[in-house]
Design a protein around this motif. Structure first.
Motif, mmCIF file in Angstrom:
data_model
loop_
_atom_site.group_PDB
_atom_site.id
_atom_site.type_symbol
_atom_site.label_atom_id
_atom_site.label_comp_id
_atom_site.label_asym_id
_atom_site.label_seq_id
_atom_site.Cartn_x
_atom_site.Cartn_y
_atom_site.Cartn_z
ATOM 1 N N LEU A 139 24.179 -6.342 17.307
ATOM 2 C CA LEU A 139 22.816 -6.214 16.825
ATOM 3 C C LEU A 139 21.822 -6.883 17.770
ATOM 4 C CD1 LEU A 139 21.233 -4.905 14.577
ATOM 5 C CD2 LEU A 139 21.488 -6.993 13.246
ATOM 6 N N TRP A 140 22.254 -7.895 18.501
ATOM 7 C CA TRP A 140 21.361 -8.549 19.462
ATOM 8 C C TRP A 140 20.994 -7.603 20.596
ATOM 9 C CZ3 TRP A 140 18.591 -12.734 18.848
ATOM 10 C CH2 TRP A 140 18.992 -13.671 17.902
ATOM 11 N N SER A 141 21.926 -6.760 21.022
ATOM 12 C CA SER A 141 21.631 -5.836 22.120
ATOM 13 C C SER A 141 21.047 -4.519 21.633
ATOM 14 C CB SER A 141 22.887 -5.584 22.963
ATOM 15 O OG SER A 141 23.885 -4.992 22.177
ATOM 16 N N GLU A 142 21.254 -4.168 20.387
ATOM 17 C CA GLU A 142 20.729 -2.926 19.800
ATOM 18 C C GLU A 142 20.062 -3.241 18.459
ATOM 19 O OE1 GLU A 142 20.618 -0.011 21.156
ATOM 20 O OE2 GLU A 142 22.057 -0.207 22.791
ATOM 21 N N PRO A 143 18.964 -4.022 18.474
ATOM 22 C CA PRO A 143 18.386 -4.457 17.193
ATOM 23 C C PRO A 143 17.602 -3.391 16.433
ATOM 24 C CG PRO A 143 17.049 -5.245 18.988
ATOM 25 C CD PRO A 143 18.250 -4.583 19.611
ATOM 26 N N SER A 144 17.151 -2.364 17.108
ATOM 27 C CA SER A 144 16.298 -1.380 16.447
ATOM 28 C C SER A 144 17.123 -0.435 15.580
ATOM 29 C CB SER A 144 15.514 -0.592 17.489
ATOM 30 O OG SER A 144 14.570 0.211 16.843
ATOM 31 N N VAL A 145 16.738 -0.360 14.314
ATOM 32 C CA VAL A 145 17.432 0.462 13.328
ATOM 33 C C VAL A 145 16.714 1.798 13.141
ATOM 34 C CG1 VAL A 145 18.103 0.591 10.894
ATOM 35 C CG2 VAL A 145 18.371 -1.561 12.160
ATOM 36 N N ALA A 146 15.387 1.754 13.017
ATOM 37 C CA ALA A 146 14.610 2.975 12.797
ATOM 38 C C ALA A 146 13.174 2.739 13.251
ATOM 39 C CB ALA A 146 14.636 3.371 11.328
ATOM 40 N N THR A 147 12.532 3.808 13.696
ATOM 41 C CA THR A 147 11.137 3.729 14.134
ATOM 42 C C THR A 147 10.380 4.957 13.652
ATOM 43 O OG1 THR A 147 11.790 2.498 16.122
ATOM 44 C CG2 THR A 147 9.618 3.514 16.149
ATOM 45 N N PHE A 165 0.841 -1.198 0.000
ATOM 46 C CA PHE A 165 0.000 0.000 0.000
ATOM 47 C C PHE A 165 0.872 1.242 0.000
ATOM 48 C CE2 PHE A 165 0.767 -0.911 4.462
ATOM 49 C CZ PHE A 165 0.928 0.335 5.054
ATOM 50 N N VAL A 166 0.266 2.342 -0.420
ATOM 51 C CA VAL A 166 0.898 3.656 -0.363
ATOM 52 C C VAL A 166 -0.034 4.525 0.464
ATOM 53 C CG1 VAL A 166 1.591 5.674 -1.687
ATOM 54 C CG2 VAL A 166 1.998 3.389 -2.618
ATOM 55 N N ALA A 167 0.521 5.228 1.453
ATOM 56 C CA ALA A 167 -0.298 6.083 2.305
ATOM 57 C C ALA A 167 0.557 7.221 2.838
ATOM 58 C CB ALA A 167 -0.864 5.269 3.471
ATOM 59 N N PRO A 168 -0.044 8.372 3.053
ATOM 60 C CA PRO A 168 0.713 9.451 3.688
ATOM 61 C C PRO A 168 0.955 9.104 5.155
ATOM 62 C CG PRO A 168 -1.579 10.081 3.428
ATOM 63 C CD PRO A 168 -1.420 8.751 2.746
ATOM 64 N N LEU A 169 2.042 9.621 5.710
ATOM 65 C CA LEU A 169 2.282 9.421 7.131
ATOM 66 C C LEU A 169 1.264 10.237 7.914
ATOM 67 C CD1 LEU A 169 6.172 9.514 7.322
ATOM 68 C CD2 LEU A 169 4.662 7.522 7.365
ATOM 69 N N PRO A 170 0.705 9.659 8.961
ATOM 70 C CA PRO A 170 -0.274 10.388 9.761
ATOM 71 C C PRO A 170 0.314 11.647 10.406
ATOM 72 C CG PRO A 170 -0.404 8.037 10.199
ATOM 73 C CD PRO A 170 0.831 8.256 9.372
ATOM 74 N N ALA A 171 -0.519 12.648 10.574
ATOM 75 C CA ALA A 171 -0.101 13.887 11.244
ATOM 76 C C ALA A 171 0.395 13.549 12.645
ATOM 77 C CB ALA A 171 -1.268 14.859 11.315
ATOM 78 N N GLY A 172 1.469 14.181 13.042
ATOM 79 C CA GLY A 172 1.994 13.982 14.386
ATOM 80 C C GLY A 172 3.001 12.864 14.525
ATOM 81 N N TRP A 173 3.189 12.067 13.480
ATOM 82 C CA TRP A 173 4.168 10.985 13.575
ATOM 83 C C TRP A 173 5.574 11.550 13.640
ATOM 84 C CZ3 TRP A 173 3.861 5.704 10.773
ATOM 85 C CH2 TRP A 173 2.751 4.981 11.222
ATOM 86 N N ARG A 174 6.455 10.783 14.256
ATOM 87 C CA ARG A 174 7.874 11.122 14.358
ATOM 88 C C ARG A 174 8.683 10.011 13.689
ATOM 89 N NH1 ARG A 174 5.452 14.827 16.489
ATOM 90 N NH2 ARG A 174 5.948 15.895 18.410
ATOM 91 N N PHE A 175 9.954 10.303 13.463
ATOM 92 C CA PHE A 175 10.894 9.321 12.923
ATOM 93 C C PHE A 175 12.145 9.346 13.781
ATOM 94 C CE2 PHE A 175 14.749 8.535 10.435
ATOM 95 C CZ PHE A 175 14.513 7.236 10.048
ATOM 96 N N GLY A 176 12.686 8.176 14.066
ATOM 97 C CA GLY A 176 13.935 8.103 14.817
ATOM 98 C C GLY A 176 14.881 7.090 14.210
ATOM 99 N N LEU A 177 16.103 7.518 13.938
ATOM 100 C CA LEU A 177 17.167 6.622 13.504
ATOM 101 C C LEU A 177 17.862 6.156 14.776
ATOM 102 C CD1 LEU A 177 18.446 5.526 10.926
ATOM 103 C CD2 LEU A 177 20.011 7.470 10.963
#
Length: 138
Positions: free
Chosen positions: A93-101, A70-82
């Protein structure tokens, strides 16, 4: 933003979509054909996940491969974190698995919020539910 479920068994995902936990993962409590409100997204290790309320009513980081394209705009108020996982490799990577949210502010800005969701802490669940209700109202 909504995503329609097309699968719920991680063993059916392409190799590049599977996490290292594939050996112990089982089917997710998602219904094929049902549309789910997406309130966040994350890349952990090499897998991409959508944060939805699953059929048991709780928060679920479900493989993006479980949903129709699907293609959709990001909802208002969303944030991004690297996050730190972008630099992690091997055992790190086992202790720090999160890349982006991506998602509602607390999901991105509060490092303890994801763990609180996974532990079903009432305050985290209430916040999650408020964002699901808002997304379902769109």
């Amino acid at each position: 933003m909504r995503a329609v479920c097309i699968a719920n068994d991680p063993k059916g995902l392409a190799d590049h979509q599977q996490s290292r936990a594939i050996a112990i993962e089982s089917s997710y409590p998602l219904t094929v054909g049902k549309a789910y409100a997406v309130v966040g997204m994350t890349i952990a290790e090499r897998a991409f996940y959508l944060l939805v309320r699953d059929d048991s009513g709780g928060p679920c980081f479900a493989h993006a491969g479980f949903f129709e394209l699907f293609v959709a705009p990001l909802p208002a108020g969303w944030r991004f974190g690297l996050e730190a996982g972008i630099r992690a490799s091997g055992r790190d990577l086992w202790s720090e698995p999160s890349v982006a949210t991506w998602g509602y502010p607390e999901l991105v800005e509060d490092p303890a919020h994801v763990q609180a969701l996974l532990e079903f802490e009432p305050s985290a669940l209430a916040l999650f539910e408020s964002y699901v209700a808002e997304a379902e109202g769109d």
